[in-house]
Design a protein around this motif. Structure first.
Motif, PDB file in Angstrom:
ATOM      1  N   ALA A  39       0.823  -1.211   0.000  1.00 57.31           N
ATOM      2  CA  ALA A  39       0.000   0.000   0.000  1.00 57.31           C
ATOM      3  C   ALA A  39       0.859   1.265   0.000  1.00 57.31           C
ATOM      4  N   SER A  40       1.983   1.250   0.724  1.00 54.30           N
ATOM      5  CA  SER A  40       2.812   2.462   0.804  1.00 54.30           C
ATOM      6  C   SER A  40       3.293   2.899  -0.582  1.00 54.30           C
ATOM      7  N   ASN A  43       0.347   4.288  -2.592  1.00 54.38           N
ATOM      8  CA  ASN A  43       0.041   5.662  -2.187  1.00 54.38           C
ATOM      9  C   ASN A  43       1.033   6.661  -2.774  1.00 54.38           C
ATOM     10  N   LYS A  64      -5.149  -4.748   0.784  1.00 49.93           N
ATOM     11  CA  LYS A  64      -4.597  -3.389   0.728  1.00 49.93           C
ATOM     12  C   LYS A  64      -5.653  -2.283   0.804  1.00 49.93           C
ATOM     13  N   ASP A  66      -7.987  -0.925   2.617  1.00 45.21           N
ATOM     14  CA  ASP A  66      -8.159   0.079   3.666  1.00 45.21           C
ATOM     15  C   ASP A  66      -6.943   0.981   3.839  1.00 45.21           C
ATOM     16  N   ASP A  67      -5.789   0.528   3.368  1.00 43.55           N
ATOM     17  CA  ASP A  67      -4.566   1.321   3.554  1.00 43.55           C
ATOM     18  C   ASP A  67      -4.220   2.191   2.344  1.00 43.55           C
TER      19      ASP A  67
END
Ligand SMILES: *Cc1c(COP(=O)(O)O)cnc(C)c1O
Length: 232
Positions: A39-40, A43, A64, A66-67
């Protein structure tokens, strides 16, 4: 290079390929394909401007979801009927419809969730056994069956994955064939609320510029943005 640098670079190449083919860059949506990436990193791509992301597996979407910051999720990999329910309200488009059975399940779950699901029919361009998708010759019959039965499904066009290519140019004949099929669909006169062919999803890291030259409206690019995948 960072994810955001690579995203910007791919975006620039998309725009240049569009310009070269006399098309506007807004006609081509870049989907950042995020399979195996956390996810990082997703984003980071979103911060760099990504509006649409693509995952192959339902499990990865769920892990992933929710993140990841708000973004349009696409399911681009093979989808099993028993997993449809889990993603029906999470994705904006399913690119991999290849049977009436799957379309019926999407219809049922979309209807229960009070929404209409946009889908693409996946064409298996070279009839490779290892790939899903239907034969080009079966497209019309499948589209007619789905539109006749599935009120909560809208067929928006086609997705194709050509055989693994050594050179980008090797994909061109497959892309051209998909484009011709896509143009044919527009004349089929099926009910517009269930059949609106405006999307041609084709082209990956190795060949997306050729796909744009041949008329892609969506390209799905993973490794050129996120680097190599680490399959566990
Ligand atoms: C992995 C994948 C992509 C992206 O592939 P890259 O070569 O990494 O750009 C595109 N479409 C589908 C269906 C995929 O599974």
């Amino acid at each position: 290079m960072s994810v955001s640098d690579r995203y910007a670079e791919v975006k620039r190449r998309v725009e240049e390929a569009a310009a070269r083919s006399g098309r506007s860059a807004d006609e081509v949506t870049l989907i950042a394909v995020t399979k195996t990436h956390p996810a990082s990193e997703i984003n980071e791509a979103i911060d760099a401007g990504a509006t649409d992301i693509g995952e192959n597996r339902v499990q990865e979407v769920l892990e992933k979801y929710d993140d990841v910051k708000p973004v349009r999720w696409h399911l681009i990999g093979h989808l099993q009927t028993n997993k449809v329910r889990q993603i029906i309200d999470k994705v904006v488009m399913i690119h991999s419809v290849d049977s009436l059975k799957l379309a019926r399940e999407i219809d049922k779950r979309a209807s229960a969730a009070g929404l209409k699901m946009d889908v693409l029919i996946e064409i298996n361009s070279a009839m490779e056994e290892t790939k899903s998708g239907i034969a080009a010759g079966d497209l019309r019959a499948l589209a007619e069956e789905i539109t006749a039965e599935c009120a909560s499904v809208r067929i928006c066009g086609l997705m194709c994955i050509p055989p693994m290519a050594a050179e980008p140019e090797d994909s061109r004949p497959y892309f051209r064939e998909a484009r011709e099929l896509f143009e044919e669909m527009k004349g089929w006169g099926l009910p517009e609320d269930r059949f609106a062919p405006t999307v041609l999803s084709m082209g990956m890291s190795g060949d997306f510029e050729v796909a744009i030259e041949e008329g892609a409206t969506i390209v799905r690019v993973g490794s050129s943005i996120f680097g190599p995948r680490n399959y566990r």
